[in-house]
Design an enzyme around this catalytic site. Structure first.
Site, PDB file in Angstrom:
ATOM      1  CG  HIS A 262       0.625   0.903  -2.038  1.00 60.58           C
ATOM      2  ND1 HIS A 262       1.471   1.805  -2.681  1.00 60.58           N
ATOM      3  CD2 HIS A 262       1.208   0.650  -0.839  1.00 60.58           C
ATOM      4  CE1 HIS A 262       2.502   2.070  -1.899  1.00 60.58           C
ATOM      5  NE2 HIS A 262       2.371   1.375  -0.764  1.00 60.58           N
TER       6      HIS A 262
ATOM      7  CG  HIS B  47       0.352   0.009   3.598  1.00 59.45           C
ATOM      8  ND1 HIS B  47       0.625   1.344   3.780  1.00 59.45           N
ATOM      9  CD2 HIS B  47       1.294  -0.427   2.681  1.00 59.45           C
ATOM     10  CE1 HIS B  47       1.654   1.710   3.051  1.00 59.45           C
ATOM     11  NE2 HIS B  47       2.084   0.644   2.362  1.00 59.45           N
TER      12      HIS B  47
ATOM     13  CG  ASP C   9       4.987  -0.151   4.842  1.00 61.31           C
ATOM     14  OD1 ASP C   9       4.745  -0.272   6.067  1.00 61.31           O
ATOM     15  OD2 ASP C   9       5.032   0.955   4.261  1.00 61.31           O
TER      16      ASP C   9
ATOM     17  CG  HIS D 212       9.063  -1.863   1.884  1.00 62.31           C
ATOM     18  ND1 HIS D 212       9.836  -0.768   2.227  1.00 62.31           N
ATOM     19  CD2 HIS D 212       7.871  -1.368   1.463  1.00 62.31           C
ATOM     20  CE1 HIS D 212       9.140   0.348   2.021  1.00 62.31           C
ATOM     21  NE2 HIS D 212       7.959   0.003   1.545  1.00 62.31           N
TER      22      HIS D 212
END
Length: 332
Positions: free
Chosen positions: A199, A195, A144, A293
């Site tokens: 966020h 994504h 991510d 990540h």
């Protein structure tokens, strides 16, 4: 002679007068016959409709005196039926039929474009996928990107050296701020997913807000040179039936994970690179999806996922596992 009456002019013997008249009639009839024979011999012949052989056109004495004028004969029409076969003095062939209107050309239906293919298998609708079904002994490594890109260079180097491809879920904001990073991911042959734009927790957004987040990220990622469709990952993993349906309606399938390495906690959170690798190996299963990540911990600056990646790949291979991208999901 004496005793024979004198034959004066105009006072001839009646018997002689009758003989003279008869001779005159015979001569006239002979001349007429000769004239008719000559005319009939030169007249055009037309086909007999029954035998198919030429037949002599019957002419009356009036027509034999002068040839017929074609301009004086009316053309057959629907209101003037032709004479029945065998009528004297008339042609016996069928009357010509006037051609009807030309039918319009057949109009073919315009070719139709084939219906668009489904963006993802129907069986994935309504789900936040936690493993790749039917993948066998394979692992999907996912990363991510929503903060910084501190670990991206080392992660890309490790993947390239091991010949492994991963899947990178990018926020729209990250893609806009890091176009070179997007280009490097694509150049390495890796898959990209959506994504969100910046966020947020989707469970607190209305459907219109979800649409803005997903579409905004899609446009930003595509502007940077990658196509995220149809892979999506919820920020924080926060989702429910409504948000999953909303994302599905936007053409995306949500993809969760089988294991979170917790590398994002950093050393300040009491985590080490060894623990990161151990967590990934402890959850090993066919179709496992590993969450990592690319950013550093904001407090200590550590990049534990990038540090643990080399041994993670090596140990998984030793266990008999290979690697796939999340495109494997789309193969059904």
């Amino acid at each position: 002679m004496a005793g024979e009456p004198f034959d004066e002019p105009g006072k001839r013997d009646p018997r002689k007068r009758r003989q003279l008249a008869a001779a005159t009639l015979v001569a006239a009839a002979a001349i007429t016959a000769v004239v008719l024979a000559v005319v009939l011999a030169g007249a055009p012949r037309e086909a007999d409709p029954q035998s198919g052989q030429p037949t002599q056109t019957r002419l009356s004495p009036a027509t034999s005196a002068s040839p017929p004028s074609t301009s004086a004969v009316p053309a057959p029409s629907e209101s003037q039926p032709s004479a029945a076969p065998g009528t004297p003095g008339e042609a016996t062939g069928p009357a010509p039929v006037a051609p009807g209107p030309t039918p319009p050309p057949e109009t073919l239906p315009a070719p139709q474009d084939p219906p668009p293919a489904a963006p993802f298998p129907v069986g994935l609708a309504g789900k936040d996928v936690e493993a790749v079904p039917g993948a066998g002994p394979s692992v999907a490594l996912t990363f991510d990107a929503g903060a910084n890109s501190a670990a991206l260079p080392s992660i890309l180097q490790t993947l390239a050296g091991a010949g492994v491809h991963g899947t990178f879920f990018l926020t729209g904001a990250w893609a806009s701020a890091n176009p070179a990073g997007v280009a490097a991911i694509v150049a390495g042959g890796h898959r990209v997913g959506n994504h969100s734009q910046n966020h947020p927790d989707f469970t607190g957004l209305p459907d219109t807000g979800i649409g803005d987040q997903v579409r905004g990220a899609e446009q930003a990622i595509m502007a940077a040179g990658a196509d995220p469709r149809p892979l999506f990952r919820f920020p924080f993993g926060a989702r429910d039936a409504r948000t999953i349906a909303a994302v599905n309606n936007l053409g995306y399938v949500p993809v969760r994970w089988s294991v979170d390495t917790l590398g994002w906690k950093g050393t300040s959170g009491g985590v080490t690179a060894q623990q990161v690798a151990d967590r990934a190996l402890s959850a090993l299963q066919p179709g496992e999806i590993v969450l990592m990540h690319i950013g550093s911990n904001p407090d200590d600056g550590s990049t534990l996922d990038g540090d643990a990646l080399p041994q993670m790949i090596e140990r998984m291979r030793q266990a008999g596992y290979g690697f796939v991208t999340l495109d494997r999901l789309l193969a059904g």
